[in-house]
Design a protein around this motif. Structure first.
Motif, short mmCIF file in Angstrom:
data_model
loop_
_atom_site.label_atom_id
_atom_site.label_comp_id
_atom_site.label_asym_id
_atom_site.label_seq_id
_atom_site.Cartn_x
_atom_site.Cartn_y
_atom_site.Cartn_z
N LEU A 80 -21.38 60.48 -11.39
CA LEU A 80 -20.37 59.65 -10.72
C LEU A 80 -20.60 58.17 -11.01
N ALA A 81 -21.85 57.74 -10.95
CA ALA A 81 -22.16 56.33 -11.22
C ALA A 81 -21.78 55.94 -12.65
N ARG A 82 -21.98 56.86 -13.59
CA ARG A 82 -21.67 56.55 -14.99
C ARG A 82 -20.17 56.38 -15.24
N THR A 83 -19.33 56.99 -14.38
CA THR A 83 -17.89 56.86 -14.59
C THR A 83 -17.43 55.41 -14.42
N TYR A 84 -18.17 54.63 -13.63
CA TYR A 84 -17.75 53.24 -13.39
C TYR A 84 -18.08 52.34 -14.58
N ASP A 85 -18.83 52.84 -15.54
CA ASP A 85 -19.12 52.07 -16.75
C ASP A 85 -18.07 52.28 -17.83
N GLU A 86 -17.17 53.26 -17.63
CA GLU A 86 -16.17 53.57 -18.63
C GLU A 86 -14.91 52.73 -18.43
N PRO A 87 -14.13 52.49 -19.50
CA PRO A 87 -12.89 51.70 -19.38
C PRO A 87 -11.92 52.33 -18.40
N ALA A 88 -11.09 51.48 -17.76
CA ALA A 88 -10.10 51.96 -16.80
C ALA A 88 -9.05 52.82 -17.50
N VAL A 89 -8.50 53.78 -16.75
CA VAL A 89 -7.45 54.65 -17.26
C VAL A 89 -6.11 54.12 -16.76
N ASN A 90 -5.27 53.67 -17.69
CA ASN A 90 -3.99 53.08 -17.30
C ASN A 90 -2.81 53.96 -17.69
N ASN A 91 -3.06 55.23 -17.90
CA ASN A 91 -2.02 56.17 -18.31
C ASN A 91 -1.73 57.10 -17.13
N THR A 92 -0.46 57.13 -16.67
CA THR A 92 -0.13 57.94 -15.49
C THR A 92 -0.40 59.41 -15.71
N GLU A 93 -0.36 59.86 -16.96
CA GLU A 93 -0.60 61.27 -17.27
C GLU A 93 -2.03 61.67 -16.92
N PHE A 94 -2.97 60.68 -16.93
CA PHE A 94 -4.37 60.96 -16.63
C PHE A 94 -4.80 60.35 -15.29
N SER A 95 -3.85 59.93 -14.46
CA SER A 95 -4.21 59.29 -13.20
C SER A 95 -4.95 60.23 -12.26
N TYR A 96 -4.79 61.55 -12.48
CA TYR A 96 -5.47 62.52 -11.62
C TYR A 96 -6.99 62.40 -11.69
N LEU A 97 -7.51 61.77 -12.74
CA LEU A 97 -8.97 61.65 -12.86
C LEU A 97 -9.55 60.89 -11.67
#
Length: 657
Positions: A285-302
């Motif tokens: 979970l902590a590592r997810t905050y190091d990844e770039p933001a998701v700005n695509n509504t198709e993947f907003s469920y992440l």
């Protein structure tokens, strides 16, 4: 993104508006050989320079479409969309039309219409591989929308073209068909889909061993089926230990496919928490905050899955992002999410999830149950087996395959009846709950943007989209001997953790806002100033010459500490910051390309040198001894590089070593 213009997809309209002939394009000189040897950033710069110098509409169109492909193949969809809008494809330019449909922001119905028109053009042009690609892409969108029968038919048609397809197109069609088996099939079909993905991985490995030129491409080609196997175990068979094994392959990779690493980490955390491995789930979970933001509504469920993990870990979670999910989120994801929410130990959240489940059934699932996808799935499987036989150079026994398909059809019909009974029972339960509970509807899930919510600054994604333009400007300036340079500054507030611990996070947030305002008052509107993460900020500023690097750094330092900051309850606190920077170009030969990521790493090196030596200071890297030293400096560190004479710098540190 603006909606893509579709007038050119109408053959009658296109005939009237065609502004460049096929012959004019074919007569253009091919791109020089060095083009393919250039880095992606180098190709973008070269294409932009050629566009600036074009003299005919055909030349301009040709370079613009190449620019769109560069963005498309590197997953920069918004930039590709802009090029498509400004330089619409010609009716006969099938591949460019295909790319523009893929990156468009069209409604589902318009996108399918455009795919069908493009498919007809590909058939008329006798371009079978492109027709198959169009069908597989269309099938994937149909599946995500819940039109399962139509999706299977699209893949069936694509697989039936197998004799005319190359290895890559045929393998993609098989991989996507396997994914449909996993998403929409029963237990047996899910297992079959997993095995097909594993076979695809082995096929790619075999091809790579036979063709050395394919070795590099094979890593990217394999990572999609590897991820899909992890998803199958996590969301469909619920074998979370197996899911973790496959996701870890993605987590340890250097994939550049957008959102894939973020997705893998999210589902790794979900799998770990489901089997009680709390510490491992927290790490993922902590590592997810190091990844770039998701700005695509198709993947907003992440972000919804991330909040689910936080809830299961006992952390503060905002499950409103799940209720309801955006309309662009695939149907199978909505079913999984609402089911998981409905099983949480919180009555209010549980009932909200059940209501979304009921709405999904009422709006989507009920109508889909009336369609039998079994027969088309069996036919698609037959075609897939036939083409797999061709890849292995073996003959398929047609009579045996037909008998197996007929048997599968009968078994699937029985399973479909059982599934209908189960969902109808679920409908009765949800209806009773709905009559006895009054619940509020959550607000519509907001579109993610390139803005940092707290400070109002743009974020890291915005910088990635725009820094290439600034570097191109400096390259052109250097070529014209105008002397312009680019300053890249990393700013880090000193002792910010102490401030948060002492005065509270609310006071810390207000200090970040005031800090942002002071920097904005100091720099120009044209400078790129973004929040890099936490208390760290990144500034990219055009300089009249390299000497201006230190001047701006000092001005920033002074602006930050000129007055105290309000810390709440009448208290004030003095704030300082440390600045690490590097000038671009920083090597003797500006033609040698240094990526912006390397420049940021060099600025970060200077920043931490300042942190170690003093704080409340600036450290500016002015020059690296030669182009080949750029990686060596990062490996050795600042002080060792100084000792070896690999870099020169200036600083406001009172006694630098």
């Amino acid at each position: 993104m603006a909606a893509l213009l579709i007038a050119y997809f109408n053959p009658a309209v296109a005939a009237e508006e065609e502004r460049i002939s096929r012959q004019e394009l074919e007569q253009l000189a091919p791109f020089p050989e060095f083009y393919e040897q250039m880095s992606p950033e180098g190709r973008l710069d070269w294409l932009n320079s050629q566009i600036d110098q074009t003299t005919t509409p055909a030349q301009n169109y040709n370079f613009q479409r190449a620019l769109a492909f560069e963005h498309f193949f590197n997953y920069r969809n918004s930039k590709a969309q802009d090029v498509c809008d400004n330089n619409p494809p010609l009716s006969f330019d099938i591949r460019y039309r295909f790319a523009c449909i893929q990156v468009s922001d069209l409604s589902y119905e318009k996108r399918i219409d455009n795919f069908l028109e493009l498919y007809e053009t590909a058939i008329e042009e006798d371009d079978t591989p492109m027709a198959a690609r169009v069908l597989t892409s269309m099938g994937w969108y149909q599946s995500g929308k819940g039109d399962i029968a139509a999706a299977f038919k699209s893949y069936e048609e694509a697989l039936s073209m197998g004799e005319s397809l190359d290895f890559f197109t045929l393998n993609d069609a098989m991989v996507n068909t396997a994914s449909l088996y996993i998403i929409h099939g029963d237990k047996d079909y899910i297992r079959k889909g997993i095995e097909l993905h594993k076979q695809s991985i082995e096929r790619i490995r075999q091809r790579a061993s036979e063709d050395p030129e394919f070795a590099e491409t094979s890593r990217t080609a394999m990572i999609i089926p590897q991820f899909n196997i992890g998803i199958a175990y996590a969301l469909h068979t619920f074998e979370y230990e197996k899911a973790l094994e496959w996701f870890e392959i993605i987590n340890a990779s250097n994939t550049e496919i957008p959102h894939l690493k973020f997705s893998s980490l999210i589902f790794s955390a979900l799998s770990a928490i489901e089997i009680g491995r709390t510490q491992l789930a927290e790490q993922y979970l902590a590592r997810t905050y190091d990844e770039p933001a998701v700005n695509n509504t198709e993947f907003s469920y992440l972000y919804c899955y991330r909040e689910l993990v936080k809830f299961k870990l006992g952390q503060e979670a905002d499950l409103d992002v799940c209720l309801p999910l955006h309309e662009n989120v695939p149907l199978e994801v909505k079913i999984d999410v609402y089911k998981r929410i409905s099983e949480l130990n919180d009555d209010a959240i549980k009932y909200a999830g059940m209501e979304q489940f009921y709405k999904l059934f009422d709006e989507k699932l009920e109508s889909q149950l009336k369609q039998s996808s079994t027969s088309v799935a069996s036919t698609a499987e037959l075609h897939r087996l036939q083409q797999e036989s061709r890849l292995r150079n073996e003959l398929l026994e047609k009579e045996i395959a037909l008998k197996e398909a007929q048997q599968e059809r009968r078994e699937d019909q029985i399973r479909l009846v059982v599934a209908i009974a189960f969902i109808l029972l679920l409908l009765v339960v949800i209806t009773v709950i709905r009559l006895n509970q009054k619940r509020r509807l959550a607000e519509q899930y907001e579109e993610l943007s390139v803005l940092d919510v707290l400070t109002g600054l743009k974020n890291r994604r915005f910088l990635e989209q725009n820094i290439g333009r600034e570097m191109s400007f400096v390259k052109r300036s250097q070529a014209n001997q105008d002397g312009h340079a680019l300053g890249i500054y990393l700013l880090d507030i000193d002792h910010f953790k102490y401030i948060n611990d002492t005065y509270g996070h609310e006071a810390g947030d207000q200090i970040l806002i005031e800090f942002t305002q002071r920097i904005n008052d100091t720099i120009r509107d044209t400078d790129l100033f973004v929040r890099w993460g936490g208390e760290e900020f990144l500034l990219v500023a055009r300089l009249d010459n390299a000497d201006g690097l230190q001047v701006l750094a000092e001005r920033v330092i002074q602006a930050i500490k000129q007055d105290s900051y309000a810390a709440g309850q009448g208290k004030t606190v003095d704030i300082t910051c440390t600045v690490g920077s590097v000038v671009y170009p920083c090597v003797e030969n500006p033609e040698k390309h240094i990526s912006w990521n390397k420049l940021v790493q060099l600025a970060d090196l200077a920043l931490y040198y300042g942190k170690e030596k003093q704080r409340d200071c600036w450290v500016c890297i002015e020059k690296i001894s030669n182009y080949e030293s750029r990686n060596t400096v990062l490996e050795l560190g600042f002080e060792e590089s100084l000792r070896q004479g690999l870099l020169t710098f200036s600083t406001s540190i009172s006694k630098p070593e």
